[in-house]
Motif scaffolding. Sequence first.
Motif, PDB file in Angstrom:
ATOM      1  N   SER A   1      15.994   5.466  -5.121  1.00 62.75           N
ATOM      2  CA  SER A   1      15.135   6.596  -4.742  1.00 62.75           C
ATOM      3  C   SER A   1      13.803   6.109  -4.198  1.00 62.75           C
ATOM      4  O   SER A   1      13.269   6.679  -3.234  1.00 62.75           O
ATOM      5  N   ALA A   2      13.231   5.059  -4.812  1.00 63.09           N
ATOM      6  CA  ALA A   2      11.967   4.505  -4.315  1.00 63.09           C
ATOM      7  C   ALA A   2      12.139   3.922  -2.926  1.00 63.09           C
ATOM      8  O   ALA A   2      11.288   4.150  -2.039  1.00 63.09           O
ATOM      9  N   VAL A   3      13.216   3.190  -2.698  1.00 60.48           N
ATOM     10  CA  VAL A   3      13.474   2.625  -1.368  1.00 60.48           C
ATOM     11  C   VAL A   3      13.627   3.744  -0.332  1.00 60.48           C
ATOM     12  O   VAL A   3      13.070   3.671   0.762  1.00 60.48           O
ATOM     13  N   ASN A   4      14.384   4.779  -0.675  1.00 64.51           N
ATOM     14  CA  ASN A   4      14.567   5.892   0.254  1.00 64.51           C
ATOM     15  C   ASN A   4      13.260   6.607   0.537  1.00 64.51           C
ATOM     16  O   ASN A   4      13.004   7.024   1.682  1.00 64.51           O
ATOM     17  N   ALA A   5      12.431   6.787  -0.479  1.00 63.38           N
ATOM     18  CA  ALA A   5      11.147   7.445  -0.288  1.00 63.38           C
ATOM     19  C   ALA A   5      10.230   6.643   0.630  1.00 63.38           C
ATOM     20  O   ALA A   5       9.480   7.200   1.435  1.00 63.38           O
ATOM     21  N   LEU A   6      10.308   5.319   0.527  1.00 68.45           N
ATOM     22  CA  LEU A   6       9.464   4.450   1.361  1.00 68.45           C
ATOM     23  C   LEU A   6       9.934   4.434   2.809  1.00 68.45           C
ATOM     24  O   LEU A   6       9.166   4.054   3.705  1.00 68.45           O
ATOM     25  N   ARG A   7      11.161   4.859   3.066  1.00 68.77           N
ATOM     26  CA  ARG A   7      11.668   4.910   4.436  1.00 68.77           C
ATOM     27  C   ARG A   7      11.238   6.179   5.175  1.00 68.77           C
ATOM     28  O   ARG A   7      11.375   6.266   6.383  1.00 68.77           O
ATOM     29  N   ARG A   8      10.784   7.187   4.438  1.00 71.58           N
ATOM     30  CA  ARG A   8      10.435   8.466   5.061  1.00 71.58           C
ATOM     31  C   ARG A   8       9.138   8.395   5.836  1.00 71.58           C
ATOM     32  O   ARG A   8       8.252   7.647   5.478  1.00 71.58           O
TER      33      ARG A   8
ATOM     34  N   ALA B   1       0.829  -1.207   0.000  1.00 66.97           N
ATOM     35  CA  ALA B   1       0.000   0.000   0.000  1.00 66.97           C
ATOM     36  C   ALA B   1       0.864   1.258   0.000  1.00 66.97           C
ATOM     37  O   ALA B   1       0.530   2.254  -0.649  1.00 66.97           O
ATOM     38  N   ASP B   2       1.985   1.226   0.735  1.00 64.54           N
ATOM     39  CA  ASP B   2       2.907   2.368   0.748  1.00 64.54           C
ATOM     40  C   ASP B   2       3.421   2.653  -0.661  1.00 64.54           C
ATOM     41  O   ASP B   2       3.481   3.809  -1.100  1.00 64.54           O
ATOM     42  N   PHE B   3       3.820   1.599  -1.364  1.00 64.43           N
ATOM     43  CA  PHE B   3       4.399   1.779  -2.700  1.00 64.43           C
ATOM     44  C   PHE B   3       3.345   2.263  -3.695  1.00 64.43           C
ATOM     45  O   PHE B   3       3.634   3.094  -4.558  1.00 64.43           O
ATOM     46  N   GLU B   4       2.128   1.750  -3.576  1.00 63.48           N
ATOM     47  CA  GLU B   4       1.067   2.186  -4.469  1.00 63.48           C
ATOM     48  C   GLU B   4       0.785   3.676  -4.298  1.00 63.48           C
ATOM     49  O   GLU B   4       0.592   4.407  -5.284  1.00 63.48           O
ATOM     50  N   ARG B   5       0.780   4.153  -3.048  1.00 69.74           N
ATOM     51  CA  ARG B   5       0.578   5.587  -2.817  1.00 69.74           C
ATOM     52  C   ARG B   5       1.724   6.397  -3.415  1.00 69.74           C
ATOM     53  O   ARG B   5       1.510   7.458  -4.014  1.00 69.74           O
ATOM     54  N   LEU B   6       2.954   5.898  -3.250  1.00 71.20           N
ATOM     55  CA  LEU B   6       4.120   6.591  -3.787  1.00 71.20           C
ATOM     56  C   LEU B   6       4.037   6.705  -5.310  1.00 71.20           C
ATOM     57  O   LEU B   6       4.275   7.774  -5.886  1.00 71.20           O
ATOM     58  N   MET B   7       3.695   5.620  -5.987  1.00 68.59           N
ATOM     59  CA  MET B   7       3.687   5.610  -7.445  1.00 68.59           C
ATOM     60  C   MET B   7       2.558   6.459  -8.034  1.00 68.59           C
ATOM     61  O   MET B   7       2.678   6.984  -9.142  1.00 68.59           O
ATOM     62  N   ARG B   8       1.472   6.604  -7.320  1.00 69.41           N
ATOM     63  CA  ARG B   8       0.333   7.371  -7.837  1.00 69.41           C
ATOM     64  C   ARG B   8       0.442   8.872  -7.545  1.00 69.41           C
ATOM     65  O   ARG B   8      -0.291   9.670  -8.128  1.00 69.41           O
ATOM     66  N   ASP B   9       1.341   9.261  -6.655  1.00 71.14           N
ATOM     67  CA  ASP B   9       1.483  10.668  -6.272  1.00 71.14           C
ATOM     68  C   ASP B   9       2.480  11.359  -7.212  1.00 71.14           C
ATOM     69  O   ASP B   9       3.614  11.655  -6.842  1.00 71.14           O
ATOM     70  N   PHE B  10       2.062  11.642  -8.422  1.00 68.89           N
ATOM     71  CA  PHE B  10       2.968  12.171  -9.443  1.00 68.89           C
ATOM     72  C   PHE B  10       3.531  13.539  -9.081  1.00 68.89           C
ATOM     73  O   PHE B  10       4.685  13.845  -9.387  1.00 68.89           O
ATOM     74  N   GLU B  11       2.723  14.378  -8.446  1.00 74.37           N
ATOM     75  CA  GLU B  11       3.193  15.713  -8.120  1.00 74.37           C
ATOM     76  C   GLU B  11       4.395  15.679  -7.175  1.00 74.37           C
ATOM     77  O   GLU B  11       5.187  16.625  -7.127  1.00 74.37           O
ATOM     78  N   ALA B  12       4.557  14.568  -6.426  1.00 73.00           N
ATOM     79  CA  ALA B  12       5.678  14.445  -5.485  1.00 73.00           C
ATOM     80  C   ALA B  12       6.905  13.789  -6.117  1.00 73.00           C
ATOM     81  O   ALA B  12       7.937  13.652  -5.462  1.00 73.00           O
ATOM     82  N   TYR B  13       6.836  13.391  -7.378  1.00 73.89           N
ATOM     83  CA  TYR B  13       7.976  12.736  -8.028  1.00 73.89           C
ATOM     84  C   TYR B  13       9.249  13.590  -8.000  1.00 73.89           C
ATOM     85  O   TYR B  13      10.341  13.064  -7.766  1.00 73.89           O
TER      86      TYR B  13
END
Length: 254
Positions: free
Chosen positions: A247-254, A95-107
């Motif tokens: 970058s994805a791994v680091n973003a998921l750690r925040r 679920a964390d990764f799905e939120r990350l991938m769908r939040d384009f404005e935060a890319y």
Amino acid sequence: MLVGLLLFVDGPRLMMAEPTRMAVEAFNSYCRRVEAGLAEQHRSAGGFVVLAAGEEARVRRGEVVVERLPGVGDLSGAMLHDWHGTAFAPGATAADFERLMRDFEAYPQHFSPQVVEAKQLAHEGDHLQAWMRVRQRHVITVVMDSRYDITYGQMDARHGYSISRSTQIDEIEGAGTPKERALSADEEHGFLWRLNTYWSYEERDGGLYLQVEAVSLTRSVPRGLGWAIGPYVESVPRESLEFTLRSAVNALRR
């Protein structure tokens, strides 16, 4: 090597500015085979994310494993590339990764400096369209504006995937200046003509296994310049894929 790169960049009219119909058909056919294989892979939890011998231990230690798969290679003035990467994000969920991938404005926040800007254009259920500006620096700097057609899917709450297909890629000249413009087909250099990206992710072992396959079509290396351009062509996809996974791994750690 720099001289070879400059010849590659400054001599676009020595070769076709757009891929041939044969090259595009070969790319589409190759991607259909990749997608058929992934569809079968995503039918069961046992093979949802494919890990080679010893690879699971490596990614659990924090390594990012990236390799080039045996693609088609040279075809009618173009090159087909197929790269595959795997990483592990401790403590993360699907679920964390799905939120990350769908939040384009935060890319731009999560994938800077490669991603300069990103936004969602249209959205209907698990299908959406997005736009992204990417800056790639490697001896030279290239800026691309791309549109993607993206589909998300799940086998269950712990297993998910996404399919992203480029629908338009423009090379940008003078990005961020008053003279900014998209190069025409006759002017652009063929750094990237097509890009399909396939994510698979699995939640287990106290974290999330991330796996991505990127299939791209680019202009081929001019005859006689393989010694100069070859390392560039090899290193950019590898480094870009590794950067994206880290970058994805680091973003998921925040």
